[in-house]
Scaffold this motif. Sequence first.
Motif, PDB file in Angstrom:
ATOM      1  N   VAL A  91       0.880  -1.167   0.000  1.00  0.00           N
ATOM      2  CA  VAL A  91       0.000   0.000   0.000  1.00  0.00           C
ATOM      3  C   VAL A  91       0.918   1.217   0.000  1.00  0.00           C
ATOM      4  N   ALA A  92       0.684   2.143  -0.918  1.00  0.00           N
ATOM      5  CA  ALA A  92       1.555   3.304  -1.046  1.00  0.00           C
ATOM      6  C   ALA A  92       0.762   4.597  -0.920  1.00  0.00           C
ATOM      7  N   PHE A  93       1.356   5.564  -0.233  1.00  0.00           N
ATOM      8  CA  PHE A  93       0.816   6.909  -0.084  1.00  0.00           C
ATOM      9  C   PHE A  93       1.991   7.823  -0.382  1.00  0.00           C
ATOM     10  N   TYR A  94       1.964   8.488  -1.541  1.00  0.00           N
ATOM     11  CA  TYR A  94       3.189   9.118  -2.013  1.00  0.00           C
ATOM     12  C   TYR A  94       2.903  10.275  -2.951  1.00  0.00           C
ATOM     13  N   MET A  95       3.940  11.084  -3.170  1.00  0.00           N
ATOM     14  CA  MET A  95       3.886  12.203  -4.100  1.00  0.00           C
ATOM     15  C   MET A  95       4.822  11.908  -5.258  1.00  0.00           C
ATOM     16  N   SER A  96       4.402  12.309  -6.458  1.00  0.00           N
ATOM     17  CA  SER A  96       5.231  12.072  -7.641  1.00  0.00           C
ATOM     18  C   SER A  96       4.838  13.041  -8.755  1.00  0.00           C
ATOM     19  N   ASN A  97       5.758  13.255  -9.678  1.00  0.00           N
ATOM     20  CA  ASN A  97       5.453  14.004 -10.897  1.00  0.00           C
ATOM     21  C   ASN A  97       5.919  13.225 -12.125  1.00  0.00           C
ATOM     22  N   GLY A  98       5.899  11.886 -12.004  1.00  0.00           N
ATOM     23  CA  GLY A  98       6.353  11.045 -13.101  1.00  0.00           C
ATOM     24  C   GLY A  98       5.534  11.169 -14.362  1.00  0.00           C
ATOM     25  N   ASP A  99       4.286  11.636 -14.248  1.00  0.00           N
ATOM     26  CA  ASP A  99       3.457  11.802 -15.443  1.00  0.00           C
ATOM     27  C   ASP A  99       3.854  13.038 -16.244  1.00  0.00           C
ATOM     28  N   ILE A 108       8.211  11.467  -3.180  1.00  0.00           N
ATOM     29  CA  ILE A 108       8.296  11.363  -1.727  1.00  0.00           C
ATOM     30  C   ILE A 108       7.351  10.237  -1.344  1.00  0.00           C
ATOM     31  N   ASP A 109       7.875   9.169  -0.747  1.00  0.00           N
ATOM     32  CA  ASP A 109       7.111   7.931  -0.607  1.00  0.00           C
ATOM     33  C   ASP A 109       6.907   7.471   0.831  1.00  0.00           C
ATOM     34  N   PHE A 110       5.681   7.049   1.118  1.00  0.00           N
ATOM     35  CA  PHE A 110       5.368   6.116   2.187  1.00  0.00           C
ATOM     36  C   PHE A 110       4.988   4.809   1.499  1.00  0.00           C
ATOM     37  N   GLU A 111       5.658   3.721   1.808  1.00  0.00           N
ATOM     38  CA  GLU A 111       5.268   2.412   1.304  1.00  0.00           C
ATOM     39  C   GLU A 111       5.053   1.483   2.501  1.00  0.00           C
ATOM     40  N   PHE A 112       3.942   0.783   2.502  1.00  0.00           N
ATOM     41  CA  PHE A 112       3.623  -0.158   3.565  1.00  0.00           C
ATOM     42  C   PHE A 112       3.799  -1.561   2.993  1.00  0.00           C
ATOM     43  N   LEU A 113       4.712  -2.326   3.565  1.00  0.00           N
ATOM     44  CA  LEU A 113       5.095  -3.628   3.025  1.00  0.00           C
ATOM     45  C   LEU A 113       4.434  -4.739   3.823  1.00  0.00           C
ATOM     46  N   GLY A 118       1.700 -13.691  11.102  1.00  0.00           N
ATOM     47  CA  GLY A 118       2.517 -13.686  12.302  1.00  0.00           C
ATOM     48  C   GLY A 118       3.664 -12.693  12.280  1.00  0.00           C
ATOM     49  N   LYS A 119       3.947 -12.106  11.109  1.00  0.00           N
ATOM     50  CA  LYS A 119       4.980 -11.087  10.976  1.00  0.00           C
ATOM     51  C   LYS A 119       4.331  -9.731  10.741  1.00  0.00           C
ATOM     52  N   GLU A 120       4.995  -8.694  11.204  1.00  0.00           N
ATOM     53  CA  GLU A 120       4.401  -7.356  11.186  1.00  0.00           C
ATOM     54  C   GLU A 120       4.566  -6.656   9.831  1.00  0.00           C
ATOM     55  N   TRP A 121       3.613  -5.748   9.548  1.00  0.00           N
ATOM     56  CA  TRP A 121       3.794  -4.806   8.451  1.00  0.00           C
ATOM     57  C   TRP A 121       5.045  -3.967   8.725  1.00  0.00           C
ATOM     58  N   ARG A 122       5.670  -3.511   7.667  1.00  0.00           N
ATOM     59  CA  ARG A 122       6.779  -2.572   7.792  1.00  0.00           C
ATOM     60  C   ARG A 122       6.488  -1.325   6.962  1.00  0.00           C
ATOM     61  N   ILE A 123       7.048  -0.208   7.398  1.00  0.00           N
ATOM     62  CA  ILE A 123       6.936   1.052   6.658  1.00  0.00           C
ATOM     63  C   ILE A 123       8.272   1.331   5.992  1.00  0.00           C
ATOM     64  N   GLN A 124       8.210   1.743   4.747  1.00  0.00           N
ATOM     65  CA  GLN A 124       9.403   2.184   4.034  1.00  0.00           C
ATOM     66  C   GLN A 124       9.177   3.600   3.535  1.00  0.00           C
ATOM     67  N   THR A 125      10.094   4.500   3.845  1.00  0.00           N
ATOM     68  CA  THR A 125      10.040   5.864   3.328  1.00  0.00           C
ATOM     69  C   THR A 125      11.167   6.048   2.323  1.00  0.00           C
ATOM     70  N   ASN A 126      10.965   6.996   1.417  1.00  0.00           N
ATOM     71  CA  ASN A 126      11.984   7.214   0.387  1.00  0.00           C
ATOM     72  C   ASN A 126      11.761   8.562  -0.272  1.00  0.00           C
ATOM     73  N   ILE A 127      12.814   9.128  -0.824  1.00  0.00           N
ATOM     74  CA  ILE A 127      12.680  10.290  -1.713  1.00  0.00           C
ATOM     75  C   ILE A 127      13.560  10.082  -2.932  1.00  0.00           C
ATOM     76  N   TYR A 128      13.111  10.618  -4.056  1.00  0.00           N
ATOM     77  CA  TYR A 128      13.894  10.731  -5.271  1.00  0.00           C
ATOM     78  C   TYR A 128      13.813  12.183  -5.732  1.00  0.00           C
ATOM     79  N   GLY A 129      14.889  12.656  -6.313  1.00  0.00           N
ATOM     80  CA  GLY A 129      14.853  13.966  -6.933  1.00  0.00           C
ATOM     81  C   GLY A 129      15.476  13.913  -8.305  1.00  0.00           C
ATOM     82  N   ALA A 194      -2.417   7.441  -3.908  1.00  0.00           N
ATOM     83  CA  ALA A 194      -2.558   6.310  -2.991  1.00  0.00           C
ATOM     84  C   ALA A 194      -2.893   5.086  -3.829  1.00  0.00           C
ATOM     85  N   THR A 195      -2.214   3.969  -3.569  1.00  0.00           N
ATOM     86  CA  THR A 195      -2.427   2.762  -4.358  1.00  0.00           C
ATOM     87  C   THR A 195      -2.290   1.527  -3.486  1.00  0.00           C
ATOM     88  N   ILE A 196      -2.887   0.429  -3.943  1.00  0.00           N
ATOM     89  CA  ILE A 196      -2.607  -0.899  -3.407  1.00  0.00           C
ATOM     90  C   ILE A 196      -2.311  -1.788  -4.605  1.00  0.00           C
TER      91      ILE A 196
END
Length: 328
Positions: A91-99, A108-113, A118-129, A194-196
């Motif tokens: 699940v992603a909640f992020y900003m982009s101008n790729g279009d 600027i990314d929030f990604e939920f992995l 029995g194992k927990e979700w993880r959060i991944q953050t990232n930026i590209y410029g 926002a996407t899944i």
Amino acid sequence: MENSHLIFVLLSSVLVLGDGSSRNLPILSFDEGYSQLFGDDNLIVLKDGKSVHLSLDERTGSGFVSQDLYFHGFFSASIKLPADYTAGVVVAFYMSNGDIFEKNHDEIDFEFLGNIRGKEWRIQTNIYGNGSTIAGREERYGLWFDPSDDFHQYSILWTHTHIIFYVDDVAIGEIRRTETMGGDFPSKPMTLYATIWDASKWATNGGKYKVNYKYAPYIAEFSNFVLHGCAVDPIDLTSFKCETTPNPNPILTGITPSQRAKMESFRKKHMQYSYCYDKIRYKTPPSECVFNVKEAERLKKFDPVTFGGGHNRHHGKRYRRSRTAASI
């Protein structure tokens, strides 16, 4: 961008929070700020108009996109993630101008992995410029709660000088712009997404565990939308539609000392990976990194996940909209 300093001054005086909270900002209905991006009936707007369900099944994932481009601001949503077996799901909640900037886009990314049972979700953050997708500035964390049990607020603060990621009222990561960073810092107008989607190739243990559609549909719930930034004309990207009326109660930017203490505590307990310590990716840590010996030792027990190429993972060309369109 010529007007970047001007816009930063405007944002500093009228809209950016220092504590990661959206409680003082207007909450939008879905129709006020967003449009469906893809997924047909896998996107459902609830009757109150303020909540949206995105689902992933064998046919398709789903997603939505903001109706405006923004240059700096505070962007937030309350999200509840799917439960049970979620390996391979992102699940992603992020900003982009790729279009708009296909060869030199910013993100600027929030990604939920997702994970196996029995194992927990993880959060991944990232930026590209400026299209710097090969490098990236990923960090990955565990959480102090189960994000599939209830809603929690996830927020992005983006200014001319820094980017801060928040979970509820806690800052979890900050990237400060440095002179040597150059175009690696996002500096062009972006849209909020926002996407899944199915990321079986890389999301869980480098692709070891795949999406199992026996557990579908996977449903991510979104509400409490905040889009509080400087809107930009999608045709003339130098034309800003910022609020110019002075605010009698300015909200300061940055992190307060108490928030910084909370952030350091969070990172000590929950951070699992940081690009600053990835010697394979960076022989010399990027200029904004501050090396912490204890942190480096603690992170050694977490094996860095192979990110699987990582270029434009959230959105293929078929999900993009043209510069002149308001929605898909």
